[in-house]
Design a protein around this motif. Sequence first.
Motif, short mmCIF file in Angstrom:
data_model
loop_
_atom_site.label_atom_id
_atom_site.label_comp_id
_atom_site.label_asym_id
_atom_site.label_seq_id
_atom_site.Cartn_x
_atom_site.Cartn_y
_atom_site.Cartn_z
N ARG A 207 63.53 4.37 66.04
CA ARG A 207 63.79 3.11 66.74
C ARG A 207 64.71 2.19 65.93
NH1 ARG A 207 60.80 0.80 70.86
NH2 ARG A 207 61.13 -1.20 69.81
N ALA A 208 65.47 2.75 65.02
CA ALA A 208 66.29 1.92 64.12
C ALA A 208 67.21 0.99 64.88
CB ALA A 208 67.09 2.81 63.17
N MET A 209 67.92 1.52 65.87
CA MET A 209 68.89 0.72 66.60
C MET A 209 68.19 -0.33 67.47
SD MET A 209 72.18 2.15 68.69
CE MET A 209 71.25 3.44 69.51
N GLN A 210 67.19 0.09 68.21
CA GLN A 210 66.52 -0.85 69.11
C GLN A 210 65.81 -1.95 68.34
OE1 GLN A 210 64.15 0.96 72.16
NE2 GLN A 210 63.34 -0.99 72.93
N ASP A 211 65.13 -1.61 67.25
CA ASP A 211 64.43 -2.63 66.47
C ASP A 211 65.41 -3.62 65.85
OD1 ASP A 211 61.98 -1.60 67.08
OD2 ASP A 211 61.60 -0.70 65.11
N TYR A 212 66.53 -3.11 65.35
CA TYR A 212 67.50 -4.03 64.74
C TYR A 212 68.08 -4.99 65.78
CZ TYR A 212 71.59 -5.97 62.55
OH TYR A 212 72.52 -6.86 62.07
N VAL A 213 68.48 -4.46 66.92
CA VAL A 213 69.10 -5.30 67.95
C VAL A 213 68.11 -6.34 68.46
CG1 VAL A 213 70.08 -5.30 70.27
CG2 VAL A 213 70.77 -3.55 68.63
N GLU A 214 66.87 -5.92 68.73
CA GLU A 214 65.90 -6.81 69.38
C GLU A 214 65.18 -7.74 68.42
OE1 GLU A 214 64.84 -3.63 72.97
OE2 GLU A 214 63.35 -4.11 71.42
N HIS A 217 69.15 -8.82 65.11
CA HIS A 217 70.51 -9.28 65.38
C HIS A 217 70.59 -10.32 66.50
CE1 HIS A 217 74.90 -8.99 65.12
NE2 HIS A 217 74.84 -9.32 66.40
N ILE A 218 70.14 -9.97 67.69
CA ILE A 218 70.31 -10.91 68.80
C ILE A 218 69.52 -12.20 68.59
CG2 ILE A 218 69.86 -11.27 71.26
CD1 ILE A 218 70.91 -8.49 71.80
N PRO A 219 68.27 -12.17 68.07
CA PRO A 219 67.60 -13.45 67.80
C PRO A 219 68.38 -14.33 66.83
CG PRO A 219 66.00 -11.67 67.80
CD PRO A 219 67.35 -11.02 67.88
N ALA A 220 68.96 -13.73 65.77
CA ALA A 220 69.73 -14.53 64.81
C ALA A 220 71.05 -14.99 65.41
CB ALA A 220 69.99 -13.71 63.54
N ALA A 221 71.73 -14.11 66.16
CA ALA A 221 73.03 -14.46 66.74
C ALA A 221 72.91 -15.62 67.72
CB ALA A 221 73.63 -13.24 67.43
N ARG A 222 71.85 -15.66 68.48
CA ARG A 222 71.65 -16.78 69.41
C ARG A 222 71.57 -18.10 68.65
NH1 ARG A 222 66.99 -13.90 73.19
NH2 ARG A 222 68.39 -12.97 74.73
N ILE A 223 70.89 -18.11 67.55
CA ILE A 223 70.77 -19.34 66.75
C ILE A 223 72.12 -19.73 66.18
CG2 ILE A 223 69.76 -20.31 64.66
CD1 ILE A 223 67.30 -18.45 65.22
N VAL A 255 64.88 -4.15 76.60
CA VAL A 255 63.98 -5.31 76.64
C VAL A 255 64.76 -6.59 76.95
CG1 VAL A 255 62.39 -6.73 75.29
CG2 VAL A 255 62.34 -4.22 75.07
N LEU A 256 65.88 -6.79 76.26
CA LEU A 256 66.67 -8.01 76.41
C LEU A 256 67.76 -7.87 77.47
CD1 LEU A 256 67.12 -8.89 72.63
CD2 LEU A 256 65.36 -9.72 74.20
N ASN A 257 68.08 -6.62 77.85
CA ASN A 257 69.15 -6.33 78.80
C ASN A 257 70.48 -6.94 78.34
OD1 ASN A 257 70.29 -5.14 81.08
ND2 ASN A 257 70.00 -6.98 82.33
N GLU A 258 70.74 -6.83 77.04
CA GLU A 258 71.98 -7.33 76.46
C GLU A 258 72.49 -6.34 75.44
OE1 GLU A 258 72.51 -11.78 76.02
OE2 GLU A 258 70.38 -11.57 75.60
N ARG A 259 73.84 -6.29 75.29
CA ARG A 259 74.45 -5.45 74.27
C ARG A 259 74.56 -6.25 72.97
NH1 ARG A 259 80.17 -3.34 75.96
NH2 ARG A 259 80.49 -5.60 76.04
N MET A 260 74.41 -5.56 71.85
CA MET A 260 74.65 -6.24 70.59
C MET A 260 76.11 -6.69 70.48
SD MET A 260 73.75 -5.13 66.69
CE MET A 260 74.59 -3.56 66.76
N LEU A 261 77.04 -5.88 70.99
CA LEU A 261 78.46 -6.20 70.90
C LEU A 261 78.78 -7.59 71.44
CD1 LEU A 261 81.40 -5.33 70.38
CD2 LEU A 261 81.40 -4.28 72.65
#
Length: 485
Positions: A207-214, A217-223, A255-261
């Motif tokens: 789950r490396a990719m999914q855990d990192y994104v969710e 990355h995305i929680p920090a990027a939003r801030i 879960v978030l229905n968003e791309r990290m990109l």
Amino acid sequence: MDRVKTRADRRRALRKLAALAAGAAAPLSSIRPAVALIPDSAPASARARRITDLIGTNGWAGSAADIQMWRAMGISWGRGEVGPGQPDRPGEMMRIDKTGPAFNSDLQPVLMRNERNGIGSLLLLGYTPGWNATVPGDSKSAPVDVQAWQQYVSAVVRKYSAPPYNLRYFQIWNEAAGKLSGGSPQATFWHGPDFSTDQKRAKPYERAMQDYVERIHIPAARIIRSHHAYVVYGGWPDQGGLENFQRWLEYRSPVLNERMLDWVDYIDTHYLPVADLESLYQLYVRNGPARGIWQTEIGNEYMRDPHYLPRYYFDFAVWALRRNWDDPDKYLSMIYHWDGYEPFRLTHRGPPERTYNVSGRALIVLRRTAGGHLASFSKPLQGSPGVAANALLSGNDLVIQVSSSAGWRSVAIGGLQALRSRTVKADFIDALSGEVSAPDNVALSWESDQMQVRFKVPDQVNGAGNNPPRHLAYLVVRRVTQGAT
């Protein structure tokens, strides 16, 4: 964004002044400015780019003397950690005033010194306190409580994006990846279940990719974006594989229905050659959604080759000039590391005092030789057998970086017929020492419509440890005004 833009413009102006001040120091070569080689070749000053825009380093300048050495080498960015956050337990006072791998240095004076001197600061956001780690006690694993991670990120970005620091760029984590193309089952800085320092016992982190994104990355990027700042990806490791990197960037969280990109402003990789950046530019920067490409770590053991840094940055500048370098912060590479005790670092820490190593001196020569406003040179350029050549325009000069074996060599340049009636000269400059060759070791002539520049490469080449041994130098061609010497 107006306030942020104004502060950024001020920092860019300071960087230009710093470059001019550094150029006023005792030169390593005798290059003198002259009238433009090719009329109207330089870009408009509002869009002008400099080699120093591309050069950063890991770590910070610790004193005014360090700042002067950074200026001499053309370093305009630093990168470092911020913390320690809440290292011991939940609910403790949030600490974000320290930096360094062990969080043993004061961060705020560093950032203020950088601001005063026109140096950009990139803060690295990471990692997980042991008490909150999904892999017990492992700070390189995902947080159990994502809110604790968000509280740390929010505290950092809220404080340092505001006056008097006014930072615009924040990096999320470092080298998060799953199974690496080089064979490692888990990445060095992103661990999950079944991690082991013994690779024979470790198993892939599924789950490396999914855990990192969710969870990261995305929680920090939003801030970060909520404070009108930019998101720098966490530096994809060179052994991770670019196809794998593209999978991560384009991964859409179920879960978030968003791309990290869509939550990355600056694509970031580590230790890649310039040619490997092309696919990332074409996919993600040329037409968006990313704003640019950075490498927040280059160099390290590669700098055992004294040609590595000057060749890398010259090639990087040539590449960037041909790829819509419309913002000075669009492209950047940061050296790992600018100081230390190994002879290949930029400087030797001392005692008794800090001194330049050969890699640091090579940057000084590059900055002074190609220190003007840069523009792309698109005319035909052909080296004789044994010569590799690349070129750009710097201010009034045509600067050609040549790598060659010993003996008499030449470069043929097309498209300069208008100069046949002009007085033109060339200098041959050692890329590591800045020493200018004797005038009788460089000759200019014309064959048909091509300018021929012949130059004598010394028998004692400056890349003696290379296989085969090569000499790295700059040919600087310029028009000469009447009466100039």
